[in-house]
Design a protein around this motif. Structure first.
Motif, PDB file in Angstrom:
ATOM      1  N   ASN A 126       0.641  -1.052   0.020  1.00 30.34           N
ATOM      2  CA  ASN A 126      -0.044   0.248   0.294  1.00 30.34           C
ATOM      3  C   ASN A 126       0.729   1.295   0.002  1.00 30.34           C
ATOM      4  N   GLU A 127       0.631   2.519  -1.018  1.00 34.00           N
ATOM      5  CA  GLU A 127       1.357   3.225  -0.512  1.00 34.00           C
ATOM      6  C   GLU A 127       0.216   4.524  -0.428  1.00 34.00           C
ATOM      7  N   SER A 128       0.552   5.443   1.042  1.00 30.72           N
ATOM      8  CA  SER A 128      -0.214   6.393   1.185  1.00 30.72           C
ATOM      9  C   SER A 128       0.246   7.761   1.597  1.00 30.72           C
ATOM     10  N   ILE A 129      -0.146   8.859   0.893  1.00 34.74           N
ATOM     11  CA  ILE A 129       0.485   9.703   0.696  1.00 34.74           C
ATOM     12  C   ILE A 129      -0.601  10.861   1.978  1.00 34.74           C
ATOM     13  N   GLY A 130      -0.038  11.863   2.759  1.00 32.23           N
ATOM     14  CA  GLY A 130      -0.743  12.436   3.772  1.00 32.23           C
ATOM     15  C   GLY A 130      -0.335  13.989   4.210  1.00 32.23           C
ATOM     16  N   LEU A 131      -1.485  14.889   4.104  1.00 37.75           N
ATOM     17  CA  LEU A 131      -1.079  15.903   4.301  1.00 37.75           C
ATOM     18  C   LEU A 131      -1.984  16.496   5.428  1.00 37.75           C
ATOM     19  N   PRO A 132      -1.406  18.122   5.811  1.00 37.96           N
ATOM     20  CA  PRO A 132      -2.392  18.507   7.061  1.00 37.96           C
ATOM     21  C   PRO A 132      -2.919  19.023   5.969  1.00 37.96           C
ATOM     22  N   MET A 133      -4.484  19.269   7.320  1.00 34.82           N
ATOM     23  CA  MET A 133      -5.576  19.800   6.925  1.00 34.82           C
ATOM     24  C   MET A 133      -6.014  20.829   8.516  1.00 34.82           C
ATOM     25  N   ARG A 134      -6.934  21.955   8.251  1.00 33.33           N
ATOM     26  CA  ARG A 134      -6.874  22.703   9.365  1.00 33.33           C
ATOM     27  C   ARG A 134      -8.429  22.003   9.654  1.00 33.33           C
TER      28      ARG A 134
END
Length: 199
Positions: A126-134
Motif C-alpha cells: 500500500n502507498e499512502s500520502i498524507g498532508l495536514p489540514m485545518r
C-alpha cells in the motif's frame, strides 16, 4: 499542470497519490495549510473512496475521522471512529503517534509504503500520502491520507480475510514550506531489546 516542488524527490509509485498532492497544493492556504472546508469531495471522482482522515485528539488517541469505502474494504471492517493506534504494534504506538503529530506541529507531508498481511497470509503493498489540514476551528489537527493498493497477492474477500498486521516498508516526511521536523524513528530493538520485529 506543474508538479508541486515537494514531489520532485519522492518515490511516488501511484498516479492517484500524485493527483491528491496536486489537488492539495492548489487549495487556498493559511500558513501553508488548507482548511477542511476548502476540500471539495465532488472534485475527487473515483479516488474519493481511497481517502482516510485522521484527527489528532491526543497522543494516545488518533481518531479515524472518516474512511472511504475503498479503505474499509482494505481493512475488511468499518474503521471510522476507531483509534488508528489500535492497528499499530505495541512497540510502535508512541513512534507512530509522534510521527503524525509532528506533521501538524511543523507542517509537513508524509509518504509511506506499507506491507500488510492478511489472515490467510496474503501480502498487500500500500502507498499512502498524507498532508495536514485545518479543522473547522482553524486548528491544524487533521491529516488527509490518500491510500492506494499497489499490489495484492491474488484475489481476496476482505470480509473473510481481514488485515492482521501493517509493517512500514519505508516512510518519509517531506517539506511543504516549513522545513522538516527533527524526528527520530525508533526501531524494535531500541524499544524491546530484541532482534527486530519489522515495521
Amino acid at each position: 499542470m506543474n508538479s508541486p516542488d515537494f514531489l520532485a524527490n519522492l518515490d511516488i509509485r501511484d498516479s492517484r497519490s500524485r493527483a491528491f498532492a496536486h489537488y492539495w497544493s492548489g487549495l487556498p492556504r493559511q500558513g501553508l495549510v488548507p482548511a477542511r472546508g476548502d476540500f471539495d469531495p465532488c472534485t475527487q471522482g473515483p479516488i474519493l473512496s481511497t481517502y482516510i482522515i485522521h484527527e489528532l485528539v491526543s497522543p494516545d488517541f488518533i481518531r479515524v475521522h472518516l474512511a472511504g469505502t475503498g479503505v474499509r474494504e482494505q481493512y475488511g471492517a468499518e474503521i471510522t471512529g476507531t483509534n488508528y493506534l489500535d492497528f499499530v504494534e505495541g512497540w510502535r504506538r508512541e513512534n507512530a503517534s509522534r510521527s503524525l503529530f509532528v506533521m501538524c506541529e511543523q507542517p509537513c507531508g508524509i509518504l509511506a509504503h506499507l506491507r500488510a498481511r492478511t489472515a490467510t497470509g496474503k501480502q498487500i503493498l500500500n502507498e499512502s500520502i498524507g498532508l495536514p489540514m485545518r479543522d473547522r476551528t482553524g486548528a491544524i489537527r487533521l491529516i488527509y491520507y490518500q491510500s492506494n493498493t499497489i499490489h495484492e497477492d491474488g484475489y481476496r474477500d476482505p470480509e473473510e480475510d481481514m488485515l492482521l498486521t501493517l509493517e512500514i516498508e519505508d516512510e518519509v516526511h517531506f517539506d511543504i514550506g516549513a522545513g522538516l521536523p527533527d524526528f527520530q524513528r525508533l526501531t524494535a530493538p531500541e524499544i524491546t531489546g530484541g532482534s527486530g520485529l519489522g515495521g
